[in-house]
Design a protein around this motif. Structure first.
Motif, mmCIF file in Angstrom:
data_model
loop_
_atom_site.group_PDB
_atom_site.id
_atom_site.type_symbol
_atom_site.label_atom_id
_atom_site.label_comp_id
_atom_site.label_asym_id
_atom_site.label_seq_id
_atom_site.Cartn_x
_atom_site.Cartn_y
_atom_site.Cartn_z
ATOM 1 N N LYS A 5 0.858 -1.184 0.000
ATOM 2 C CA LYS A 5 0.000 0.000 0.000
ATOM 3 C C LYS A 5 0.890 1.229 0.000
ATOM 4 O O LYS A 5 2.065 1.157 0.329
ATOM 5 N N HIS A 6 0.324 2.360 -0.352
ATOM 6 C CA HIS A 6 1.073 3.614 -0.271
ATOM 7 C C HIS A 6 1.059 4.068 1.188
ATOM 8 O O HIS A 6 0.065 3.890 1.895
ATOM 9 N N HIS A 7 2.168 4.666 1.636
ATOM 10 C CA HIS A 7 2.250 5.043 3.049
ATOM 11 C C HIS A 7 1.195 6.081 3.433
ATOM 12 O O HIS A 7 0.765 6.137 4.581
ATOM 13 N N LEU A 8 0.726 6.876 2.483
ATOM 14 C CA LEU A 8 -0.327 7.842 2.819
ATOM 15 C C LEU A 8 -1.658 7.152 3.116
ATOM 16 O O LEU A 8 -2.445 7.644 3.903
ATOM 17 N N GLU A 9 -1.875 5.994 2.498
ATOM 18 C CA GLU A 9 -3.068 5.217 2.838
ATOM 19 C C GLU A 9 -2.999 4.777 4.292
ATOM 20 O O GLU A 9 -3.992 4.864 5.023
ATOM 21 N N LEU A 10 -1.832 4.307 4.690
ATOM 22 C CA LEU A 10 -1.666 3.873 6.078
ATOM 23 C C LEU A 10 -1.767 5.067 7.025
ATOM 24 O O LEU A 10 -2.306 4.948 8.116
ATOM 25 N N TYR A 11 -1.248 6.203 6.586
ATOM 26 C CA TYR A 11 -1.330 7.412 7.399
ATOM 27 C C TYR A 11 -2.791 7.780 7.655
ATOM 28 O O TYR A 11 -3.165 8.104 8.782
ATOM 29 N N THR A 12 -3.628 7.707 6.619
ATOM 30 C CA THR A 12 -5.037 8.056 6.817
ATOM 31 C C THR A 12 -5.714 7.086 7.768
ATOM 32 O O THR A 12 -6.588 7.473 8.537
ATOM 33 N N LEU A 13 -5.297 5.820 7.751
ATOM 34 C CA LEU A 13 -5.859 4.850 8.693
ATOM 35 C C LEU A 13 -5.347 5.092 10.106
ATOM 36 O O LEU A 13 -6.106 5.021 11.068
ATOM 37 N N ALA A 14 -4.059 5.388 10.224
ATOM 38 C CA ALA A 14 -3.462 5.590 11.543
ATOM 39 C C ALA A 14 -4.017 6.827 12.234
ATOM 40 O O ALA A 14 -4.167 6.848 13.454
ATOM 41 N N TYR A 15 -4.297 7.841 11.455
ATOM 42 C CA TYR A 15 -4.727 9.108 12.039
ATOM 43 C C TYR A 15 -6.185 9.418 11.761
ATOM 44 O O TYR A 15 -6.614 10.549 11.902
ATOM 45 N N LYS A 16 -6.943 8.404 11.406
ATOM 46 C CA LYS A 16 -8.369 8.574 11.129
ATOM 47 C C LYS A 16 -9.055 9.198 12.347
ATOM 48 O O LYS A 16 -8.831 8.803 13.473
ATOM 49 N N GLY A 17 -9.852 10.197 12.087
ATOM 50 C CA GLY A 17 -10.574 10.842 13.166
ATOM 51 C C GLY A 17 -9.782 11.903 13.884
ATOM 52 O O GLY A 17 -10.267 12.520 14.821
ATOM 53 N N ARG A 18 -8.555 12.158 13.464
ATOM 54 C CA ARG A 18 -7.730 13.148 14.148
ATOM 55 C C ARG A 18 -7.595 14.435 13.353
ATOM 56 O O ARG A 18 -6.909 15.347 13.778
ATOM 57 N N ILE A 19 -8.201 14.490 12.172
ATOM 58 C CA ILE A 19 -8.145 15.711 11.380
ATOM 59 C C ILE A 19 -9.160 16.681 11.967
ATOM 60 O O ILE A 19 -10.329 16.356 12.127
ATOM 61 N N GLU A 20 -8.702 17.874 12.306
ATOM 62 C CA GLU A 20 -9.562 18.853 12.954
ATOM 63 C C GLU A 20 -10.029 19.917 11.969
ATOM 64 O O GLU A 20 -9.526 20.042 10.867
ATOM 65 N N ASN A 21 -10.989 20.704 12.404
ATOM 66 C CA ASN A 21 -11.500 21.854 11.676
ATOM 67 C C ASN A 21 -12.116 21.510 10.328
ATOM 68 O O ASN A 21 -11.938 22.226 9.352
ATOM 69 N N LEU A 22 -12.854 20.406 10.260
ATOM 70 C CA LEU A 22 -13.579 20.092 9.045
ATOM 71 C C LEU A 22 -14.841 20.943 9.003
ATOM 72 O O LEU A 22 -15.398 21.293 10.043
ATOM 73 N N PRO A 23 -15.330 21.268 7.819
ATOM 74 C CA PRO A 23 -16.603 21.991 7.752
ATOM 75 C C PRO A 23 -17.693 21.188 8.464
ATOM 76 O O PRO A 23 -17.657 19.955 8.468
ATOM 77 N N GLU A 24 -18.654 21.890 9.038
ATOM 78 C CA GLU A 24 -19.681 21.218 9.834
ATOM 79 C C GLU A 24 -20.493 20.220 9.034
ATOM 80 O O GLU A 24 -20.939 19.215 9.560
ATOM 81 N N ASP A 25 -20.694 20.487 7.743
ATOM 82 C CA ASP A 25 -21.510 19.592 6.934
ATOM 83 C C ASP A 25 -20.709 18.448 6.305
ATOM 84 O O ASP A 25 -21.235 17.645 5.553
ATOM 85 N N THR A 26 -19.422 18.336 6.648
ATOM 86 C CA THR A 26 -18.587 17.274 6.109
ATOM 87 C C THR A 26 -18.812 16.001 6.902
ATOM 88 O O THR A 26 -18.723 15.999 8.118
ATOM 89 N N ASP A 27 -19.101 14.936 6.199
ATOM 90 C CA ASP A 27 -19.242 13.630 6.825
ATOM 91 C C ASP A 27 -17.866 13.213 7.339
ATOM 92 O O ASP A 27 -16.856 13.388 6.665
ATOM 93 N N ASP A 28 -17.810 12.671 8.554
ATOM 94 C CA ASP A 28 -16.528 12.289 9.161
ATOM 95 C C ASP A 28 -15.712 11.351 8.284
ATOM 96 O O ASP A 28 -14.494 11.371 8.311
ATOM 97 N N SER A 29 -16.388 10.532 7.507
ATOM 98 C CA SER A 29 -15.655 9.545 6.715
ATOM 99 C C SER A 29 -15.366 10.019 5.294
ATOM 100 O O SER A 29 -14.700 9.321 4.538
ATOM 101 N N SER A 30 -15.820 11.207 4.912
ATOM 102 C CA SER A 30 -15.693 11.615 3.516
ATOM 103 C C SER A 30 -14.241 11.773 3.079
ATOM 104 O O SER A 30 -13.877 11.351 1.983
ATOM 105 N N LEU A 31 -13.383 12.363 3.907
ATOM 106 C CA LEU A 31 -11.977 12.501 3.522
ATOM 107 C C LEU A 31 -11.312 11.144 3.402
ATOM 108 O O LEU A 31 -10.548 10.898 2.474
ATOM 109 N N ASP A 32 -11.604 10.258 4.322
ATOM 110 C CA ASP A 32 -11.050 8.917 4.277
ATOM 111 C C ASP A 32 -11.507 8.203 3.004
ATOM 112 O O ASP A 32 -10.712 7.561 2.323
ATOM 113 N N LEU A 33 -12.779 8.332 2.667
ATOM 114 C CA LEU A 33 -13.304 7.687 1.468
ATOM 115 C C LEU A 33 -12.656 8.241 0.206
ATOM 116 O O LEU A 33 -12.320 7.487 -0.709
#
Length: 139
Positions: free
Chosen positions: A68-96
């Motif tokens: 896998k690409h290391h950025l894929e693993l990074y998104t899994l490792a730090y899932k849920g730790r990205i702050e300041n998303l717009p209020e209408d953004t689904d929590d999983s949308s960036l991951d998806l």
């Protein structure tokens, strides 16, 4: 047959769940995966748990072994730790989005760029994908 894992899936982060799945699919032990990746076994084991912060180097080494690409693993490792998303953004949308980008790239035989694309190139690509300015009435 590998030794039975003492790590429970429910105790794992999304990255840890991927690692456990990989171990099961490959029929290898955590010790063997640690050897293959050049990561000390305690560090690899620790990277599996919720709330841990594996180093970028650990993620790069792991990515090489599991294909896998290391950025894929990074998104899994730090899932849920990205702050300041717009209020209408689904929590999983960036991951998806990240997963879809990497999956599509893999299917097309593409690799990630060695250097970060310019903002202009990213902007152009987003427009081609159908993104539009917030104030665009035609959207």
């Amino acid at each position: 047959m590998p030794a039975r894992l003492q790590i429970k899936s429910e105790d794992c982060s999304p990255l840890g769940q991927l690692i456990l799945q990989y171990l099961e699919e490959q029929g290898i032990s955590m010790n063997h995966l640690a050897e293959l990746s050049g990561i000390p076994q305690p560090r690899l084991r620790g990277a599996c748990f919720k709330g841990t912060c594996p180093t970028p180097e650990t993620l790069r080494k792991m990515a090489r072994v599991i294909g896998k690409h290391h950025l894929e693993l990074y998104t899994l490792a730090y899932k849920g730790r990205i702050e300041n998303l717009p209020e209408d953004t689904d929590d999983s949308s960036l991951d998806l989005i990240m997963r879809e980008l990497f999956e599509t790239a893999r299917e097309l035989g593409l690799t990630a760029p060695k250097i970060r694309p310019s903002k202009a190139k990213i902007h152009k690509a987003l427009l081609e994908l159908g993104f539009s300015p917030e104030n665009d009435e035609c959207a």
